[in-house]
Structures are given as C-alpha cells and as structure tokens.
Design a protein around this motif. Structure first.
Motif, PDB file in Angstrom:
ATOM      1  N   SER A  68      15.448  45.405 165.452  1.00 39.93           N
ATOM      2  CA  SER A  68      15.113  46.806 165.152  1.00 39.93           C
ATOM      3  C   SER A  68      13.609  47.052 165.223  1.00 39.93           C
ATOM      4  CB  SER A  68      15.634  47.185 163.762  1.00 39.93           C
ATOM      5  OG  SER A  68      14.867  46.554 162.739  1.00 39.93           O
ATOM      6  N   LEU A  69      12.820  45.973 165.182  1.00 44.82           N
ATOM      7  CA  LEU A  69      11.362  46.105 165.258  1.00 44.82           C
ATOM      8  C   LEU A  69      10.840  46.110 166.683  1.00 44.82           C
ATOM      9  CD1 LEU A  69      10.378  43.587 162.422  1.00 44.82           C
ATOM     10  CD2 LEU A  69      10.537  46.066 162.235  1.00 44.82           C
ATOM     11  N   LEU A  70      11.697  45.734 167.640  1.00 42.69           N
ATOM     12  CA  LEU A  70      11.254  45.663 169.031  1.00 42.69           C
ATOM     13  C   LEU A  70      10.901  47.052 169.559  1.00 42.69           C
ATOM     14  CD1 LEU A  70      13.796  43.115 170.564  1.00 42.69           C
ATOM     15  CD2 LEU A  70      11.437  42.685 169.872  1.00 42.69           C
ATOM     16  N   ARG A  71       9.839  47.113 170.315  1.00 37.75           N
ATOM     17  CA  ARG A  71       9.402  48.356 170.966  1.00 37.75           C
ATOM     18  C   ARG A  71       9.094  48.059 172.436  1.00 37.75           C
ATOM     19  NH1 ARG A  71      11.246  49.456 166.863  1.00 37.75           N
ATOM     20  NH2 ARG A  71      10.462  50.783 165.176  1.00 37.75           N
ATOM     21  N   ASP A 119      19.645  56.678 178.247  1.00 36.29           N
ATOM     22  CA  ASP A 119      20.925  55.991 178.032  1.00 36.29           C
ATOM     23  C   ASP A 119      21.247  55.886 176.543  1.00 36.29           C
ATOM     24  OD1 ASP A 119      19.494  53.911 176.941  1.00 36.29           O
ATOM     25  OD2 ASP A 119      19.835  52.509 178.577  1.00 36.29           O
ATOM     26  N   THR A 120      22.352  55.197 176.221  1.00 32.62           N
ATOM     27  CA  THR A 120      22.838  55.136 174.839  1.00 32.62           C
ATOM     28  C   THR A 120      22.243  53.968 174.059  1.00 32.62           C
ATOM     29  OG1 THR A 120      24.752  53.825 175.561  1.00 32.62           O
ATOM     30  CG2 THR A 120      25.004  56.224 175.485  1.00 32.62           C
ATOM     31  N   TRP A 121      21.420  53.142 174.700  1.00 31.30           N
ATOM     32  CA  TRP A 121      20.884  51.958 174.048  1.00 31.30           C
ATOM     33  C   TRP A 121      19.571  52.217 173.319  1.00 31.30           C
ATOM     34  CZ3 TRP A 121      22.287  46.642 173.824  1.00 31.30           C
ATOM     35  CH2 TRP A 121      23.536  46.361 174.373  1.00 31.30           C
ATOM     36  N   PHE A 122      18.742  53.081 173.903  1.00 33.00           N
ATOM     37  CA  PHE A 122      17.391  53.253 173.371  1.00 33.00           C
ATOM     38  C   PHE A 122      17.118  54.708 173.007  1.00 33.00           C
ATOM     39  CE2 PHE A 122      17.137  49.251 175.523  1.00 33.00           C
ATOM     40  CZ  PHE A 122      16.205  48.517 174.816  1.00 33.00           C
ATOM     41  N   ARG A 128      18.597  51.706 169.489  1.00 36.18           N
ATOM     42  CA  ARG A 128      19.333  52.508 168.511  1.00 36.18           C
ATOM     43  C   ARG A 128      20.006  51.569 167.507  1.00 36.18           C
ATOM     44  NH1 ARG A 128      20.057  57.837 170.235  1.00 36.18           N
ATOM     45  NH2 ARG A 128      19.444  58.210 172.408  1.00 36.18           N
ATOM     46  N   TYR A 129      20.116  52.028 166.275  1.00 34.48           N
ATOM     47  CA  TYR A 129      20.687  51.175 165.227  1.00 34.48           C
ATOM     48  C   TYR A 129      22.119  50.749 165.556  1.00 34.48           C
ATOM     49  CZ  TYR A 129      16.671  52.375 162.331  1.00 34.48           C
ATOM     50  OH  TYR A 129      15.391  52.522 161.842  1.00 34.48           O
ATOM     51  N   LYS A 130      22.886  51.636 166.179  1.00 35.06           N
ATOM     52  CA  LYS A 130      24.284  51.310 166.476  1.00 35.06           C
ATOM     53  C   LYS A 130      24.416  50.239 167.545  1.00 35.06           C
ATOM     54  CE  LYS A 130      24.843  55.137 169.785  1.00 35.06           C
ATOM     55  NZ  LYS A 130      25.585  56.386 170.075  1.00 35.06           N
ATOM     56  N   LYS A 131      23.307  49.927 168.248  1.00 37.16           N
ATOM     57  CA  LYS A 131      23.356  48.923 169.308  1.00 37.16           C
ATOM     58  C   LYS A 131      22.750  47.584 168.876  1.00 37.16           C
ATOM     59  CE  LYS A 131      25.295  51.252 172.657  1.00 37.16           C
ATOM     60  NZ  LYS A 131      26.585  50.813 173.242  1.00 37.16           N
ATOM     61  N   LEU A 132      22.245  47.516 167.653  1.00 35.69           N
ATOM     62  CA  LEU A 132      21.588  46.290 167.211  1.00 35.69           C
ATOM     63  C   LEU A 132      22.547  45.107 167.202  1.00 35.69           C
ATOM     64  CD1 LEU A 132      19.382  47.624 164.268  1.00 35.69           C
ATOM     65  CD2 LEU A 132      18.610  46.850 166.515  1.00 35.69           C
ATOM     66  N   PHE A 133      23.739  45.305 166.625  1.00 31.02           N
ATOM     67  CA  PHE A 133      24.704  44.202 166.551  1.00 31.02           C
ATOM     68  C   PHE A 133      25.174  43.797 167.946  1.00 31.02           C
ATOM     69  CE2 PHE A 133      29.124  42.645 165.947  1.00 31.02           C
ATOM     70  CZ  PHE A 133      28.815  41.506 165.225  1.00 31.02           C
ATOM     71  N   THR A 134      25.372  44.792 168.825  1.00 38.26           N
ATOM     72  CA  THR A 134      25.793  44.493 170.195  1.00 38.26           C
ATOM     73  C   THR A 134      24.740  43.662 170.918  1.00 38.26           C
ATOM     74  OG1 THR A 134      26.978  46.594 170.274  1.00 38.26           O
ATOM     75  CG2 THR A 134      26.567  45.502 172.377  1.00 38.26           C
ATOM     76  N   TYR A 135      23.468  44.043 170.734  1.00 41.67           N
ATOM     77  CA  TYR A 135      22.385  43.296 171.379  1.00 41.67           C
ATOM     78  C   TYR A 135      22.276  41.886 170.775  1.00 41.67           C
ATOM     79  CZ  TYR A 135      17.738  42.281 173.268  1.00 41.67           C
ATOM     80  OH  TYR A 135      16.677  41.711 173.923  1.00 41.67           O
TER      81      TYR A 135
END
Length: 583
Positions: free
Chosen positions: A27-30, A197-200, A212-219
């Motif tokens: 979640s800290l990645l930019r 897109d839906t990831w960022f 996005r927070y909803k993609k953290l677990f997927t990543y």
C-alpha cells in the motif's frame, strides 16, 4: 490434541500476519515515470565492473556487440538509488540486450538481461526472466514475456522463437538516443494506462499512482506465487557450477542488490494513520483471541490487553525520549506485543532504560493494585494486580526474548557474537523448561518458534564474527552494508531466504554501528537490574505470609460488608414495622 490446535493457530496467525504485512507494504508503493540518460561506459560504477564484464563475456559469445550505457531510476518512488545498464546489439536479428546487476540477491548469476526487438509499426517485444510477477500488471500491447527460464541462454532462445513467429513484422534498429527515448515513452504510456484501469489510482502527490486497496491482496498473491516459481527455477539453474570469476562477480552483484533492498525497505515507512490501523486491528484480534482462550471470559482478556498495552507504552515513551526513529506498537495475538524502532547512536545506558520502562511501571502498578485489594477486598483488583506483577516480572527475568534477557545481552554479550548465541541457546532451554513445567500451551508454542530460530541465531553470530574481523571501525553505513552483504552472498548464508538475508544484514549493521557499553555502564546497569530483580524474589519466597495478609484483609472487608448490610436490612425492617403499625 489441545496443543495441536494451539500450534495450528500459531502458524495460521503467522500466515495472516505475513500476508497483512505484505499488503500494508504494497500500500506504500508509488509509481512514477522513470528518469533515464545516456552515459559513457567509464561512468559505470567501478565496483560493478566484474558484473558487467561477466555479462559482456556471455553476450559476446551469443553474437552481440556493445552499443551504449544508461543510468536510470526505477518506476517505484522509494527505490531512489540509480540503476546502471549496458546495452548490446545483435546485428543478425536486430535485437537488443539490456544487461544489469541482478535486482535481487537470490539470483543464480551476477547479471540479468532483458531482450528487446523493435518493429516498424511502433511495437516491440521484451523477454524478461523471473521478474514479471513483481511488476504491476502490464498490458499485452507492451509485448512482455516471462517463461521463468532462470538462464540467459534459454531466455535468448525463447526470445528468438518469439521473434521468428512475427516474420510478417519488419524489425528496425534505433540509435542510443532513440533507445532511451523509447524506454521513457513506454514508462509514460504505462502510467497513462494505469491511471484508467482498476488496479491503480492517483496518489496524494501529483503525478504518482498507488495500488487500490481492493487489489492489495491480489497483488500480494501474485508476488507470492511468482516468488515460488522464481525460487524453483533458480534452484534448477543453480546446479550449474560457476567459475571463480563468476562467483566473485555474483558476490558483488548480490551485495549490491541486498543493499538496494534494505535501502528501499527503510524508505517504505508507514505513516501515522497506517500505524494506528495496524495497532487497532492487532489489538482487536488480541482481545478476541485471548477472550476465546480464556473460555469467553472477556474481562480477563481486557485486563491482559491493558497490562500488555501499558508495558509497550513504557517502551514507546523510552524510544521517544532517546530519539528512536520509525516507532510502532503492534499486538501479536497468542503471544504478546512488540514495540519497534530504529535506534541511531543510542547510548547503552539509555537503551537499558528503554528495556526497563516496559516491565518496571507494570510492576509498580501491580503493587498499587495489591494495596487496593487489601483496602477494598475486591477480587477484581486482586486479579489485576496478579496480571500486572506476573507478566511484567516474567519480562524482567534474564532470559531472551524477555526484556531482562535483552539487558543481559546488551551488558555482557554485545561485543561477542558467538557468546551471544550461547546465551540464546541457554535462554531457549530455560524458556522451554519453564513452559513444560507450567504446562502452558501458549508458552510451549513460543518455545517451538525459539527452537526453530536457533539455526538463524547461530549463522547470524558466525556472520557477525567474520564481518567484525574484516570491516573497519570507522566504515560508513554503505561500506558496512556492502561488506555484510558480501559475506551473506557466500556459503552457507547464500542459501538464506531473502527475508532472512534482509533481516540478518539489517541486524548486523545495527549491532556494528551501535555504541558498546563501557565498564562503568556495565557495573551501573548490573546494579540497577539486580535491585529491580531481587525484591520480587523476596516477596515470592514469603508467599505464604503475603497471601495470608491478603486473605485476612479480604475477610475483614467481607465481614465489614456483611455487618453493614445486616444493619441496613435491620433499619429497613424496623421502618416497615412502624409503617405497618401506624398505617
């Protein structure tokens, strides 16, 4: 059977903790646009020369020739160290090879390569190796492919196969200037796509993107699965023996990669909001799980939570007073809690105070609760006092990983890595014996983890011992870390998992840079620690007298309460009789 459930619960909590930590870190990645520039070959770092020579030797054997060199930054904001690459050109196929030191210290070779071919219709294909899982999802139009070959020759063969399957396309050659411009435009194009897109989503700072927070677990799942695949591929490729020159180059590349990873980890620090979320969630889990363990006695769980919280807040106050950086408090369900912080030139005596500020206030509060028990006869205050005294006094015992063990280690073993391991071994045996005698499943579970960690402590002590012999006392942080990383790149440390390497390097660097206690500190520290450790032992040896006093106090209080209650009932009965008589 009960112990099996507890052990299973421990491992489940470790998995949840690991996944949660990974998600929080991601979640800290930019993301940002990369910066890239052409440089002369002589501008490449001198210490990386053996790595580039090994890459050049291999690529020359495959028909490549040198083209140019570049310096660039990563797409990830926190990876702010400059990267270097040598670009080679293959005249027969009009393809390019981007050779650079390995990005991670677990690679089987000193270098990694990205093969590229450019076409006249403004498209391209790139073949990378064991890295696709660490990238944000890349659209197909970018032409990335990763077959996890873990071998530059197989990787090159796979790239040629892809190239041959696109015979209807015309390949083109580009100048070094156009090459750098192409890489820059690809970075910009990828960011433009990711914005939609839906990831960022856009980050708090203009021009940056975050997951996005909803993609953290997927990543996190993507990275974990890819790492397993990468490890299997590297394990297969590592059966090929390397020459002495290749081994030396690999040590240099691994040291550089490990230094970069540690630097990036230090840059990735949680903000205050994230730390509060971690604290709140971990505290809630701690309360719920211990409430269940205590047979749904959530009052017990609440008392335990408060006791542990006050203990950790004592450590936190000490860290604030003495300038620790990146401080954080976190509960560990089924085990306890931990307060972390990065020390910078903290004096040994101050460090000892930080350790003592955990258990000492708790013991004082526990004694105060005993006086409340004696004056009120309340069972609640008796339970609370026992929690405070027992938990905090246990932490004063000279056994690792308790605070008392840390104090003994600091005063007597900080200069002697191998002696420190012996102390850890004795502590583990003592802790396991105590857990077995108390027949406490939680302490037995902790003992299992302490035993499992012994191998790491042994190798850690040996590594620090070797590094102390070769490193200069006045070495800077970067030179110190590079020296540590070179030792860890050699057997048997090269077999460490990446997380273990990172933790080992950070801990050794901290030990080497920390101020060691002098004779005066050792004497004063021993006296203070002994004065705090001995009185509770005296109280414990006079347990019967103390218990008798408490029981007498409780009986007196209960008798007084009963007498007062009887008097009150008598008054009420007398009033009722008068009312009944005179109506």
């Amino acid at each position: 059977m009960e112990y099996i459930y507890y052990i299973f619960g421990f491992f489940l909590l470790i998995w949840v903790f690991t996944v949660g930590q990974a998600c929080m870190r991601f979640s800290l990645l930019r993301l940002k646009e990369i910066e890239i520039e052409l440089i002369e070959r002589d501008d490449l770092p001198e210490y990386l020369a053996p790595v580039f020579e090994a890459a050049e030797k291999f690529l020359f054997s495959q028909g490549f020739e040198y083209s140019h060199s570049i310096r660039f930054t990563s797409m990830f904001v926190h990876d702010d160290l400059p990267n270097y690459s040598m670009i080679f050109f293959h005249p027969a196929t009009q393809s390019y090879a981007d050779a650079r030191p390995g990005q991670l210290p677990d690679w089987h070779s000193s270098f990694e390569i990205t093969y590229s071919t450019f076409f006249s219709d403004d498209t391209s294909i790139q073949t990378i190796d064991c890295l696709i899982h660490s990238l944000p999802p890349v659209p197909d139009e970018f032409g990335y492919s990763d077959e996890f070959a873990a071998d530059p020759k197989k990787q090159w063969d796979l790239h040629q196969k892809r190239h041959n399957s696109l015979k209807d396309k015309d390949t083109i050659t580009i100048s070094p200037e156009k090459y750098t411009e192409h890489i820059r435009s690809l970075s910009k194009k990828l960011l433009d796509i990711k914005k939609k897109d839906t990831w960022f989503k856009p980050a708090e700072k203009k021009g940056l993107l975050r997951l996005r927070y909803k993609k953290l677990f997927t990543y996190a799942r993507q990275v974990t699965a890819g790492n397993k695949k990468r490890f299997a591929a590297i394990k297969t490729a590592s059966t090929v023996k390397l020459s002495q020159d290749q081994i030396s180059a690999k040590e240099i590349a691994d040291a550089d990669a490990l230094y970069r990873v540690i630097h990036t980890h230090r840059q990735l620090q949680y903000g205050k909001d994230a730390k509060l979320v971690i604290f709140g969630i971990s505290a809630l889990l701690f309360f719920i799980i211990f409430g269940i363990v205590f047979e749904f006695d959530f009052l017990f769980a609440a008392i335990l939570l408060v006791v542990v919280l006050i203990h950790e807040l004592g450590h936190l106050i000490g860290m604030i007073l003495f300038g620790y950086k990146n401080r954080q408090v976190m509960f560990i369900p089924m085990m306890g809690a931990v307060t972390t912080g990065r020390e910078e030139n903290v004096k040994p005596f101050h460090k000892m105070i930080v350790y003592l500020l955990g258990p000492v206030p708790g013991i004082i509060i526990g004694i105060a609760c005993l006086f409340l028990t004696a004056s009120t006869g309340s069972i609640f205050w008796l339970k609370t006092s026992l929690f405070f005294i027992i938990i905090n006094y246990l932490n004063l015992l000279p056994v690792n990983p308790f605070d008392g063990g840390r104090i003994v280690e600091l005063l007597f073993f900080s200069r002697f890595p191998r002696a420190r391991f012996c102390f850890w071994l004795a502590s583990t045996v003592a802790f396991a014996a105590g857990a077995w005698a108390m027949d406490d499943p939680i302490m037995i579970g902790i003992s299992v983890f302490l035993v499992m960690a012994l191998q790491w402590h042994w190798r850690f002590g040996n590594a620090e011992y070797q590094i102390r012999k070769i490193i200069k006392k006045d070495a800077g942080e970067k030179d110190r870390l590079l020296a540590i990383c070179r030792i860890l790149a050699r057997p048997p440390y090269d077999k460490f998992a990446l997380a273990n390497k990172i933790q080992t390097a950070k801990t050794i660097s901290q030990h080497l840079s920390s101020v060691k206690p002098g004779i005066a500190t050792i004497v004063a520290g021993t006296l203070i620690y002994g004065m705090l450790l001995v009185p509770p032992i005296y109280i414990a040896t006079n347990y019967e007298k103390s218990l008798s006093y408490l029981k007498t106090s409780v009986r007196k209080y209960m008798k007084k309460e009963n007498t007062d209650t009887e008097k009150e009932l008598g008054k009420i009965k007398h009033r009722d009789e008068i009312r009944h008589r005179f109506g």
